[in-house]
Design an enzyme around this catalytic site. Structure first.
Site, PDB file in Angstrom:
ATOM      1  N   MET A 270     -26.064 -78.956  -7.034  1.00 45.68           N
ATOM      2  CA  MET A 270     -25.144 -80.092  -6.858  1.00 45.68           C
ATOM      3  C   MET A 270     -25.856 -81.408  -7.157  1.00 45.68           C
ATOM      4  O   MET A 270     -26.991 -81.412  -7.632  1.00 45.68           O
ATOM      5  CB  MET A 270     -24.583 -80.097  -5.446  1.00 45.68           C
ATOM      6  CG  MET A 270     -23.502 -79.068  -5.217  1.00 45.68           C
ATOM      7  SD  MET A 270     -22.804 -79.257  -3.562  1.00 45.68           S
ATOM      8  CE  MET A 270     -21.277 -78.352  -3.721  1.00 45.68           C
TER       9      MET A 270
ATOM     10  N   ASP B  64     -26.761 -85.639  -2.164  1.00 41.52           N
ATOM     11  CA  ASP B  64     -27.037 -86.058  -3.554  1.00 41.52           C
ATOM     12  C   ASP B  64     -28.167 -87.089  -3.644  1.00 41.52           C
ATOM     13  O   ASP B  64     -28.728 -87.297  -4.707  1.00 41.52           O
ATOM     14  CB  ASP B  64     -25.777 -86.673  -4.185  1.00 41.52           C
ATOM     15  CG  ASP B  64     -24.594 -85.725  -4.156  1.00 41.52           C
ATOM     16  OD1 ASP B  64     -24.814 -84.509  -4.026  1.00 41.52           O
ATOM     17  OD2 ASP B  64     -23.447 -86.201  -4.255  1.00 41.52           O
TER      18      ASP B  64
ATOM     19  N   GLY C 129     -11.734 -89.468   0.386  1.00 39.68           N
ATOM     20  CA  GLY C 129     -10.738 -90.382  -0.159  1.00 39.68           C
ATOM     21  C   GLY C 129     -10.632 -91.641   0.674  1.00 39.68           C
ATOM     22  O   GLY C 129     -11.190 -91.755   1.758  1.00 39.68           O
TER      23      GLY C 129
ATOM     24  N   ARG D 256     -28.753 -65.171 -17.570  1.00 40.15           N
ATOM     25  CA  ARG D 256     -27.851 -65.031 -16.419  1.00 40.15           C
ATOM     26  C   ARG D 256     -27.796 -66.391 -15.722  1.00 40.15           C
ATOM     27  O   ARG D 256     -28.704 -67.197 -15.859  1.00 40.15           O
ATOM     28  CB  ARG D 256     -28.378 -64.004 -15.418  1.00 40.15           C
ATOM     29  CG  ARG D 256     -28.450 -62.593 -15.954  1.00 40.15           C
ATOM     30  CD  ARG D 256     -27.063 -61.967 -16.068  1.00 40.15           C
ATOM     31  NE  ARG D 256     -27.134 -60.559 -16.388  1.00 40.15           N
ATOM     32  CZ  ARG D 256     -27.185 -60.059 -17.618  1.00 40.15           C
ATOM     33  NH1 ARG D 256     -27.166 -60.873 -18.658  1.00 40.15           N
ATOM     34  NH2 ARG D 256     -27.244 -58.757 -17.820  1.00 40.15           N
TER      35      ARG D 256
ATOM     36  N   ARG E 287     -23.721 -84.392  -8.052  1.00 37.41           N
ATOM     37  CA  ARG E 287     -22.743 -85.250  -8.729  1.00 37.41           C
ATOM     38  C   ARG E 287     -23.350 -85.907  -9.954  1.00 37.41           C
ATOM     39  O   ARG E 287     -23.886 -85.198 -10.796  1.00 37.41           O
ATOM     40  CB  ARG E 287     -22.170 -86.287  -7.761  1.00 37.41           C
ATOM     41  CG  ARG E 287     -20.675 -86.446  -7.947  1.00 37.41           C
ATOM     42  CD  ARG E 287     -20.118 -87.489  -7.053  1.00 37.41           C
ATOM     43  NE  ARG E 287     -19.720 -87.014  -5.754  1.00 37.41           N
ATOM     44  CZ  ARG E 287     -18.652 -86.278  -5.499  1.00 37.41           C
ATOM     45  NH1 ARG E 287     -17.867 -85.898  -6.468  1.00 37.41           N
ATOM     46  NH2 ARG E 287     -18.356 -85.917  -4.277  1.00 37.41           N
TER      47      ARG E 287
ATOM     48  N   GLY F 234     -17.709 -85.763   2.761  1.00 34.90           N
ATOM     49  CA  GLY F 234     -18.172 -84.373   2.849  1.00 34.90           C
ATOM     50  C   GLY F 234     -19.281 -84.268   3.871  1.00 34.90           C
ATOM     51  O   GLY F 234     -19.923 -85.258   4.205  1.00 34.90           O
TER      52      GLY F 234
ATOM     53  N   HIS G  31     -21.913 -74.770  -2.359  1.00 37.92           N
ATOM     54  CA  HIS G  31     -21.936 -75.322  -1.003  1.00 37.92           C
ATOM     55  C   HIS G  31     -23.007 -74.722  -0.100  1.00 37.92           C
ATOM     56  O   HIS G  31     -23.200 -75.207   1.024  1.00 37.92           O
ATOM     57  CB  HIS G  31     -20.550 -75.193  -0.362  1.00 37.92           C
ATOM     58  CG  HIS G  31     -19.552 -76.105  -1.022  1.00 37.92           C
ATOM     59  ND1 HIS G  31     -18.940 -75.782  -2.207  1.00 37.92           N
ATOM     60  CD2 HIS G  31     -19.119 -77.344  -0.691  1.00 37.92           C
ATOM     61  CE1 HIS G  31     -18.144 -76.777  -2.570  1.00 37.92           C
ATOM     62  NE2 HIS G  31     -18.236 -77.738  -1.672  1.00 37.92           N
TER      63      HIS G  31
ATOM     64  N   ARG H  27     -35.770 -62.445 -18.679  1.00 42.15           N
ATOM     65  CA  ARG H  27     -34.521 -63.160 -18.948  1.00 42.15           C
ATOM     66  C   ARG H  27     -34.661 -64.670 -18.820  1.00 42.15           C
ATOM     67  O   ARG H  27     -35.618 -65.175 -18.224  1.00 42.15           O
ATOM     68  CB  ARG H  27     -33.451 -62.724 -17.935  1.00 42.15           C
ATOM     69  CG  ARG H  27     -32.823 -61.420 -18.258  1.00 42.15           C
ATOM     70  CD  ARG H  27     -31.902 -60.996 -17.122  1.00 42.15           C
ATOM     71  NE  ARG H  27     -31.188 -59.793 -17.489  1.00 42.15           N
ATOM     72  CZ  ARG H  27     -30.671 -58.933 -16.613  1.00 42.15           C
ATOM     73  NH1 ARG H  27     -30.785 -59.160 -15.319  1.00 42.15           N
ATOM     74  NH2 ARG H  27     -30.028 -57.871 -17.025  1.00 42.15           N
TER      75      ARG H  27
HETATM   76  O1  F6P Z   1     -21.384 -85.456  -2.647  1.00 45.55           O
HETATM   77  C1  F6P Z   1     -21.820 -84.248  -2.153  1.00 45.55           C
HETATM   78  C2  F6P Z   1     -21.292 -83.108  -2.974  1.00 45.55           C
HETATM   79  O2  F6P Z   1     -21.751 -81.905  -2.391  1.00 45.55           O
HETATM   80  C3  F6P Z   1     -21.635 -83.160  -4.456  1.00 45.55           C
HETATM   81  O3  F6P Z   1     -22.938 -82.747  -4.727  1.00 45.55           O
HETATM   82  C4  F6P Z   1     -20.565 -82.260  -5.029  1.00 45.55           C
HETATM   83  O4  F6P Z   1     -20.263 -82.622  -6.363  1.00 45.55           O
HETATM   84  C5  F6P Z   1     -19.387 -82.555  -4.148  1.00 45.55           C
HETATM   85  O5  F6P Z   1     -19.883 -83.081  -2.940  1.00 45.55           O
HETATM   86  C6  F6P Z   1     -18.531 -81.347  -3.852  1.00 45.55           C
HETATM   87  O6  F6P Z   1     -17.431 -81.784  -3.128  1.00 45.55           O
HETATM   88  P1  F6P Z   1     -16.385 -80.815  -2.432  1.00 45.55           P
HETATM   89  O7  F6P Z   1     -17.059 -80.207  -1.243  1.00 45.55           O
HETATM   90  O8  F6P Z   1     -15.278 -81.718  -2.057  1.00 45.55           O
HETATM   91  O9  F6P Z   1     -16.017 -79.783  -3.446  1.00 45.55           O
END
Ligand code: F6P
Length: 360
Positions: A182, A140, A78, A278, A184, A14, A284, A175
């Site tokens: 993100m 990450d 991959g 909320r 992971r 990514g 992204h 609230r």
């Molecule tokens: O590893 C970077 C990351 O942005 C993670 O934080 C997130 O879980 C994953 O990639 C999202 O991947 P994709 O862009 O393939 O949905």
């Protein structure tokens, strides 16, 4: 030691803000040392399929320091090493083709910029005789061996900015506001942005949470008149009952897609606290756009040092940030491992001292 004349550079996995800054540094440092730098499009596909290589000179990288994404085509996710592909010379495994084309293109070494997946593939190719220097990339911040990866600071800035903005609207309505970030299986983004943004609750994968404890914290805050509660939740956060939210299960070499935990936490908190909640999923946004000055600097240092290591014949390593230096770390020590937040982390202690709840 063989003189380095032709150096390939690729980006894999990514994207992360700062990829272009690394490419620029590799191209400029290479050019200034009399090395021809070849850009490989679309990760290792650049070696496998025709028409995906091009010489990169300083004029090709002018103005890209501040750009997100990568100028080297799309990045692949991959590990395709064993898949059989059709080539002009007949069928071959992807891995064999990469090795063969590396030699046919008369490359002397590769700089491979990527996350854990790309670094693992790079290590395999290193074992198959390709001299490789890896450059760690991920928002990450979970790659073992380096204190930081470029892209992380940009993601933290994005998340902190979002938390800052959410404070005023959360206060206006008294609230609970839940922000999903993100990361992971690591809580680095949530922890750093949570502390920087002054969150009241931070939920990270390393510390399984009990929603009842979060509710108790919200009620405590109500008692002393808090105007709102800001909850930052890492996408990989797991409840004490082992609940994790997965959008899509892992398939082949593709990792599972995480997401949706903010919706769950928000509805649980609303139901159990009787307060309005909320949620926002930053997704992204954290990976797009211009890298911060810190990430540009780190990426530039990584790129220049990767070239220096290749010139010195230091291969099978990843450049790593170990302040005050950028050092080589063997890929064998990096692959297959994840750097998570230690429970005794100074930042966790600091947050706890300030009354932040981790729901644990
Ligand atoms: O590893 C970077 C990351 O942005 C993670 O934080 C997130 O879980 C994953 O990639 C999202 O991947 P994709 O862009 O393939 O949905």
């Amino acid at each position: 030691m063989k003189t380095l004349r032709r150096l390939g550079v690729l980006t894999g996995g990514g994207d992360a803000p700062g990829l272009n800054a690394v490419i620029r540094a590799v191209v400029k440092a290479g050019f200034n040392a009399g090395i021809e730098v070849i850009g490989l499009e679309d990760s290792f596909d650049g070696l496998v399929y025709p028409g995906k290589t091009r010489v990169l000179t300083p004029s090709d990288v002018t103005g890209i320091l501040r750009l997100g994404g990568t100028i080297l085509g799309t990045t692949n996710r991959g590990n395709p090493l064993t898949s059989v592909i059709e080539t002009e010379d007949g069928p071959s495994t992807y891995g064999d083709r990469v090795v063969e084309m590396f030699h046919r293109l008369k490359l002397d070494a590769l700089v491979s910029i990527g996350g854990d997946g790309t670094l693992a593939i790079s290590y395999e190719f290193h074992q198959r005789g390709i001299p490789i220097v890896g450059v760690p990339k991920t928002i990450d911040n979970d790659i073992v061996g380096t204190n930081s990866c470029f892209g992380f600071d940009t993601a933290v800035c994005c998340a902190t900015d979002a938390i800052d903005r959410l404070h005023s609207t959360a206060e206006a309505h008294k609230r609970i506001m839940v922000v999903e970030v993100m990361g992971r299986n690591a809580g680095w983004i949530a922890l750093h942005a949570g502390v920087a943004g002054g969150a009241d609750v931070i939920l990270i994968p390393e510390l399984p949470y009990d929603v009842e404890k979060v509710v108790a914290h919200v009620k405590d805050r109500d008692r002393w008149g808090a105007k709102c509660t800001i909850v930052v939740v890492a996408e990989g956060a797991t409840s004490r009952n082992g609940e994790r939210t997965v959008i899509e299960a892992a398939k082949g070499s593709r990792l599972e897609r995480l997401g949706g935990v903010a919706a769950r936490v928000s509805s649980d908190l609303e139901a159990l606290s009787g307060k309005e909640a909320r949620y926002v999923v930053l997704g992204h946004l954290q990976r797009g756009g211009a890298p911060t000055p810190f990430d540009r600097m780190l990426a530039t240092r990584f790129g220049a040092t990767a070239v220096e290591m290749a010139r010195n014949g230091v291969f099978g390593v990843m450049v790593a940030n170990r302040p005050p230096s950028i050092v080589p770390v063997p890929l064998s020590e990096v692959v297959g491992r994840t750097r998570t937040v230690p429970h005794d982390s100074d930042l966790i202690k600091t947050a706890r001292a300030l009354g932040v709840s981790f729901g644990d």
